[in-house]
Design a protein around this motif. Structure first.
Motif, PDB file in Angstrom:
ATOM      1  N   MET A  49       0.822  -1.217   0.000  1.00  0.00           N
ATOM      2  CA  MET A  49       0.000   0.000   0.000  1.00  0.00           C
ATOM      3  C   MET A  49       0.854   1.265   0.000  1.00  0.00           C
ATOM      4  O   MET A  49       0.324   2.365  -0.051  1.00  0.00           O
ATOM      5  CB  MET A  49      -0.917   0.008   1.237  1.00  0.00           C
ATOM      6  CG  MET A  49      -2.073  -0.958   1.139  1.00  0.00           C
ATOM      7  SD  MET A  49      -3.223  -0.744   2.509  1.00  0.00           S
ATOM      8  CE  MET A  49      -2.577  -1.862   3.721  1.00  0.00           C
ATOM      9  N   GLY A  50       2.157   1.092   0.107  1.00  0.00           N
ATOM     10  CA  GLY A  50       3.044   2.258   0.101  1.00  0.00           C
ATOM     11  C   GLY A  50       3.161   2.930   1.461  1.00  0.00           C
ATOM     12  O   GLY A  50       3.602   4.074   1.558  1.00  0.00           O
ATOM     13  N   LEU A  51       2.759   2.228   2.514  1.00  0.00           N
ATOM     14  CA  LEU A  51       2.823   2.818   3.855  1.00  0.00           C
ATOM     15  C   LEU A  51       4.158   2.540   4.537  1.00  0.00           C
ATOM     16  O   LEU A  51       4.522   3.215   5.489  1.00  0.00           O
ATOM     17  CB  LEU A  51       1.672   2.286   4.730  1.00  0.00           C
ATOM     18  CG  LEU A  51       0.265   2.576   4.209  1.00  0.00           C
ATOM     19  CD1 LEU A  51      -0.785   1.939   5.110  1.00  0.00           C
ATOM     20  CD2 LEU A  51       0.029   4.074   4.113  1.00  0.00           C
ATOM     21  N   LYS A  66      -4.252   1.985  -8.692  1.00  0.00           N
ATOM     22  CA  LYS A  66      -4.967   2.560  -7.552  1.00  0.00           C
ATOM     23  C   LYS A  66      -5.302   1.448  -6.570  1.00  0.00           C
ATOM     24  O   LYS A  66      -5.817   0.400  -6.969  1.00  0.00           O
ATOM     25  CB  LYS A  66      -6.242   3.242  -8.035  1.00  0.00           C
ATOM     26  CG  LYS A  66      -5.955   4.533  -8.770  1.00  0.00           C
ATOM     27  CD  LYS A  66      -7.218   5.138  -9.298  1.00  0.00           C
ATOM     28  CE  LYS A  66      -6.888   6.419 -10.047  1.00  0.00           C
ATOM     29  NZ  LYS A  66      -7.961   6.823 -10.945  1.00  0.00           N
ATOM     30  N   ILE A  67      -5.022   1.730  -5.305  1.00  0.00           N
ATOM     31  CA  ILE A  67      -5.245   0.706  -4.278  1.00  0.00           C
ATOM     32  C   ILE A  67      -6.390   1.133  -3.367  1.00  0.00           C
ATOM     33  O   ILE A  67      -6.567   2.315  -3.073  1.00  0.00           O
ATOM     34  CB  ILE A  67      -3.945   0.488  -3.462  1.00  0.00           C
ATOM     35  CG1 ILE A  67      -2.896  -0.177  -4.373  1.00  0.00           C
ATOM     36  CG2 ILE A  67      -4.197  -0.379  -2.217  1.00  0.00           C
ATOM     37  CD1 ILE A  67      -1.542  -0.355  -3.747  1.00  0.00           C
ATOM     38  N   SER A  68      -7.164   0.150  -2.971  1.00  0.00           N
ATOM     39  CA  SER A  68      -8.175   0.379  -1.942  1.00  0.00           C
ATOM     40  C   SER A  68      -7.907  -0.645  -0.836  1.00  0.00           C
ATOM     41  O   SER A  68      -7.251  -1.662  -1.081  1.00  0.00           O
ATOM     42  CB  SER A  68      -9.572   0.188  -2.520  1.00  0.00           C
ATOM     43  OG  SER A  68     -10.536   0.430  -1.526  1.00  0.00           O
ATOM     44  N   ALA A  69      -8.404  -0.362   0.343  1.00  0.00           N
ATOM     45  CA  ALA A  69      -8.031  -1.271   1.441  1.00  0.00           C
ATOM     46  C   ALA A  69      -9.070  -1.360   2.547  1.00  0.00           C
ATOM     47  O   ALA A  69      -9.787  -0.405   2.819  1.00  0.00           O
ATOM     48  CB  ALA A  69      -6.699  -0.808   2.039  1.00  0.00           C
ATOM     49  N   PHE A  71      -8.350  -2.077   6.330  1.00  0.00           N
ATOM     50  CA  PHE A  71      -7.201  -2.218   7.223  1.00  0.00           C
ATOM     51  C   PHE A  71      -7.525  -3.186   8.359  1.00  0.00           C
ATOM     52  O   PHE A  71      -8.684  -3.546   8.568  1.00  0.00           O
ATOM     53  CB  PHE A  71      -6.823  -0.858   7.808  1.00  0.00           C
ATOM     54  CG  PHE A  71      -6.460   0.160   6.761  1.00  0.00           C
ATOM     55  CD1 PHE A  71      -5.154   0.280   6.316  1.00  0.00           C
ATOM     56  CD2 PHE A  71      -7.429   0.989   6.207  1.00  0.00           C
ATOM     57  CE1 PHE A  71      -4.826   1.212   5.337  1.00  0.00           C
ATOM     58  CE2 PHE A  71      -7.105   1.922   5.235  1.00  0.00           C
ATOM     59  CZ  PHE A  71      -5.806   2.038   4.797  1.00  0.00           C
ATOM     60  N   TYR A 137     -10.522   1.760  -7.495  1.00  0.00           N
ATOM     61  CA  TYR A 137      -9.297   0.961  -7.274  1.00  0.00           C
ATOM     62  C   TYR A 137      -9.034  -0.035  -8.401  1.00  0.00           C
ATOM     63  O   TYR A 137      -9.944  -0.402  -9.153  1.00  0.00           O
ATOM     64  CB  TYR A 137      -9.402   0.206  -5.946  1.00  0.00           C
ATOM     65  CG  TYR A 137     -10.447  -0.895  -5.923  1.00  0.00           C
ATOM     66  CD1 TYR A 137     -10.111  -2.202  -6.247  1.00  0.00           C
ATOM     67  CD2 TYR A 137     -11.767  -0.620  -5.591  1.00  0.00           C
ATOM     68  CE1 TYR A 137     -11.076  -3.203  -6.236  1.00  0.00           C
ATOM     69  CE2 TYR A 137     -12.720  -1.604  -5.560  1.00  0.00           C
ATOM     70  CZ  TYR A 137     -12.371  -2.904  -5.886  1.00  0.00           C
ATOM     71  OH  TYR A 137     -13.314  -3.895  -5.882  1.00  0.00           O
TER      72      TYR A 137
ATOM     73  N   GLU B 167      -2.693   7.442   7.288  1.00  0.00           N
ATOM     74  CA  GLU B 167      -2.332   6.354   6.362  1.00  0.00           C
ATOM     75  C   GLU B 167      -3.530   5.983   5.492  1.00  0.00           C
ATOM     76  O   GLU B 167      -3.404   5.754   4.294  1.00  0.00           O
ATOM     77  CB  GLU B 167      -1.868   5.128   7.164  1.00  0.00           C
ATOM     78  CG  GLU B 167      -0.474   5.280   7.746  1.00  0.00           C
ATOM     79  CD  GLU B 167      -0.014   4.074   8.550  1.00  0.00           C
ATOM     80  OE1 GLU B 167       1.144   4.071   8.968  1.00  0.00           O
ATOM     81  OE2 GLU B 167      -0.822   3.144   8.758  1.00  0.00           O
ATOM     82  N   LYS B 170      -3.866   8.395   2.832  1.00  0.00           N
ATOM     83  CA  LYS B 170      -2.839   8.208   1.804  1.00  0.00           C
ATOM     84  C   LYS B 170      -3.247   7.086   0.839  1.00  0.00           C
ATOM     85  O   LYS B 170      -3.161   7.237  -0.374  1.00  0.00           O
ATOM     86  CB  LYS B 170      -1.498   7.876   2.479  1.00  0.00           C
ATOM     87  CG  LYS B 170      -0.336   7.865   1.517  1.00  0.00           C
ATOM     88  CD  LYS B 170       0.967   7.523   2.204  1.00  0.00           C
ATOM     89  CE  LYS B 170       2.067   7.410   1.161  1.00  0.00           C
ATOM     90  NZ  LYS B 170       3.298   6.877   1.719  1.00  0.00           N
ATOM     91  N   VAL B 171      -3.690   5.971   1.411  1.00  0.00           N
ATOM     92  CA  VAL B 171      -4.071   4.829   0.569  1.00  0.00           C
ATOM     93  C   VAL B 171      -5.240   5.205  -0.345  1.00  0.00           C
ATOM     94  O   VAL B 171      -5.251   4.873  -1.534  1.00  0.00           O
ATOM     95  CB  VAL B 171      -4.437   3.598   1.452  1.00  0.00           C
ATOM     96  CG1 VAL B 171      -5.063   2.490   0.625  1.00  0.00           C
ATOM     97  CG2 VAL B 171      -3.201   3.088   2.161  1.00  0.00           C
ATOM     98  N   PHE B 172      -6.224   5.928   0.207  1.00  0.00           N
ATOM     99  CA  PHE B 172      -7.398   6.297  -0.598  1.00  0.00           C
ATOM    100  C   PHE B 172      -7.169   7.578  -1.412  1.00  0.00           C
ATOM    101  O   PHE B 172      -8.104   8.086  -2.011  1.00  0.00           O
ATOM    102  CB  PHE B 172      -8.626   6.452   0.301  1.00  0.00           C
ATOM    103  CG  PHE B 172      -9.193   5.137   0.777  1.00  0.00           C
ATOM    104  CD1 PHE B 172      -9.768   4.252  -0.127  1.00  0.00           C
ATOM    105  CD2 PHE B 172      -9.132   4.776   2.107  1.00  0.00           C
ATOM    106  CE1 PHE B 172     -10.291   3.040   0.308  1.00  0.00           C
ATOM    107  CE2 PHE B 172      -9.652   3.560   2.544  1.00  0.00           C
ATOM    108  CZ  PHE B 172     -10.227   2.687   1.637  1.00  0.00           C
ATOM    109  N   ARG B 173      -5.967   8.071  -1.389  1.00  0.00           N
ATOM    110  CA  ARG B 173      -5.578   9.243  -2.183  1.00  0.00           C
ATOM    111  C   ARG B 173      -6.497  10.439  -1.937  1.00  0.00           C
ATOM    112  O   ARG B 173      -6.990  11.084  -2.876  1.00  0.00           O
ATOM    113  CB  ARG B 173      -5.546   8.894  -3.684  1.00  0.00           C
ATOM    114  CG  ARG B 173      -4.680   7.708  -4.026  1.00  0.00           C
ATOM    115  CD  ARG B 173      -4.967   7.142  -5.378  1.00  0.00           C
ATOM    116  NE  ARG B 173      -6.324   6.660  -5.531  1.00  0.00           N
ATOM    117  CZ  ARG B 173      -6.783   5.490  -5.078  1.00  0.00           C
ATOM    118  NH1 ARG B 173      -5.957   4.678  -4.431  1.00  0.00           N
ATOM    119  NH2 ARG B 173      -8.041   5.135  -5.276  1.00  0.00           N
TER     120      ARG B 173
END
Lengths: 191, 271
Positions: A49-51, A66-69, A71, A137, B167, B170-173
């Motif tokens: 996720m680039g974290l 594009k990522i969705s998550a 957590f 995403y 965070e 960031k992930v969801f832009r």
């Protein structure tokens, strides 16, 4: 293009969490990532996720995607209601009505005009799932998305997730083999 | 389809009116208690020149309120101190954001703020009198008093913003504005409230002190100075009471405004 994790290493305070990890996730499929606790599944998800940054190694197939998550924690805006939380991240063309329909599809009722902080754990989890699914995403990463849901509800939510992610690349971290079967997903294990 | 009701209590219930009335009654009796103590002390001393009675101070306020200069002085002082206060809050906020973003800027600004915080107000006032006119002195002094409070409070607020939500953003832009609205503002509001509450008190105290030394025309400070100079103790108490009332009232209004802005009334039960 498949997502390929190549020789990934990551350590925290001298403790190696990811040790030369290599694996692949098929494009357009649901893949479950299993492994014992402490094996670095969440760390791997965070790197994807680039974290977090890997110490060495790389990931192919995620550039420009594009990522969705979902957590491990819900990470909702506590004083906002479910719809407002979803509106914050969802695609611009989705209406409030559509959000309500999606929440209803997974058995959520009696959530309107209430801060998510006042919802039960299972309800909050489902809000987090709908939020991730309605975001824009290419790759969806879900970290133990079904935890806290009872069996019947889990079946219902899994059915919804499968339908909503058809043709999308989905990576689901889980400890539960039944979930893998219900999802009819590919399985990747971390040793 | 399985349905589930909200598990936890919504907490939407408003405070019972009875509790609120009780609070007001207690406050009223506390007020009466201290007025009584003041009156008792006044009777024991029995010297209006040293300690005027609450009633004579009240009469003095009424007397002053009949004069145009009273309102003009209040308006002039209030505007100048408020400008200084506002500049302090805004500049402190801007510097806090820049310092939050850059460690280098923080290292650069931080000692300056510490110096401003520890320097006695009187030193600033005397020094500033050399640089600027006495009319604008209270603006500068109020600004200098509020600046470090606003800076440190808001910087602390920014640093305590939930990293997990950042965070998620960031992930969801999420755009900058969405991040501010959803994450930063709710996290900053308690710190802003505290900065405003403390800062207002400081700005009034220091602003009036600056006016007493600078003595600009038609100001509360000048009236205080003259009351002291001509031993008009009742007026001195009256002006002091007026300053306290303005400061407390204004603090209540501003804090309430911030609270109303930051709180979505629909969901007033923020955790």
């Amino acid at each position: 293009m498949d997502i390929k994790v190549v020789n990934l290493n990551k350590s925290f305070n001298g403790q190696q969490v990811l040790n030369n990890v290599s694996m692949a996730f098929k494009n357009g499929k649901i893949t479950c990532l299993m492994g014992a606790s402490g094996k670095g599944k969440t760390t791997l998800a965070n790197i994807m996720m680039g974290l977090q940054k890997a110490d060495s190694g790389h990931i192919e197939g995620l550039q420009g995607k594009k990522i969705s998550a979902v957590f491990q924690e819900d990470r909702l805006i506590e004083h906002w209601d479910a719809v407002k939380n979803i509106f914050l991240v969802c695609r611009k063309d989705f209406t409030e009505d559509y959000i309500h329909k999606n929440l209803n599809k997974i058995g959520l009722t009696d959530y309107e005009k209430k801060p998510v902080s006042s919802l039960s754990g299972g309800m909050r989890r489902r809000v987090a799932i709908v939020r991730a699914l309605l975001a824009e995403y290419d790759v969806l990463i879900m970290d133990e998305p079904f935890k806290g849901l009872d069996f019947e509800l889990k079946k219902q939510v899994i059915g919804y997730v499968k339908k909503m992610t058809e043709g999308k690349t989905v990576i689901i971290i889980t400890h539960d083999k039944d979930e893998v079967e219900m999802l009819k997903a590919d399985l990747v294990t971390m040793n | 389809m399985k349905k589930e009701k909200a598990g936890r209590k919504s907490g939407h219930e408003t405070k019972p009116i009875k509790k609120h009335i009780n609070k007001l009654v207690i406050r009223f009796f506390v007020f009466i208690f201290w007025i009584f103590i003041w009156e008792a002390a006044c009777r024991i001393i029995n010297q209006e020149l040293f300690l005027p009675s609450p009633f004579s101070v009240l009469l003095s306020i009424i007397d002053l309120a009949a004069k145009q200069v009273f309102w003009l002085s209040i308006l002039n002082s209030f505007i100048r101190i408020f400008i200084g206060f506002l500049l302090g809050i805004v500049s402190g906020a801007v510097l806090a954001v820049i310092s939050y973003k850059s460690k280098l800027i923080y290292e650069l600004i931080s000692p300056l703020m510490k110096i401003i915080k520890s320097t006695p107000v009187a030193s600033f006032i005397i020094l500033a009198l050399v640089w600027i006119s006495s009319k604008n002195l209270s603006v500068l002094i109020a600004f200098l008093m509020v600046l470090p409070i606003s800076f440190s409070n808001l910087l602390y607020g920014l640093k305590s913003t939930d990293i997990k939500l950042l965070e998620m953003a960031k992930v969801f832009r999420l755009s900058g504005w969405k991040r501010i609205k959803a994450i930063y503002l709710p996290a900053l509001l308690p710190f802003l409230k505290s900065a405003v509450s403390v800062g207002l008190g400081f700005s009034f105290k220091s602003g009036i002190a600056a006016e007493v030394i600078g003595r600009p025309a038609n100001s509360i400070g000048l009236n205080l100075y003259e009351a002291k100079l001509y031993l008009m103790i009742k007026e001195l108490f009256a002006w002091t009471t007026v300053i306290i009332i303005i400061s407390v009232l204004f603090e209540k209004i501003v804090v309430k405004l911030i609270g109303n802005y930051g709180h979505d009334k629909k969901y007033a039960n923020k955790p």
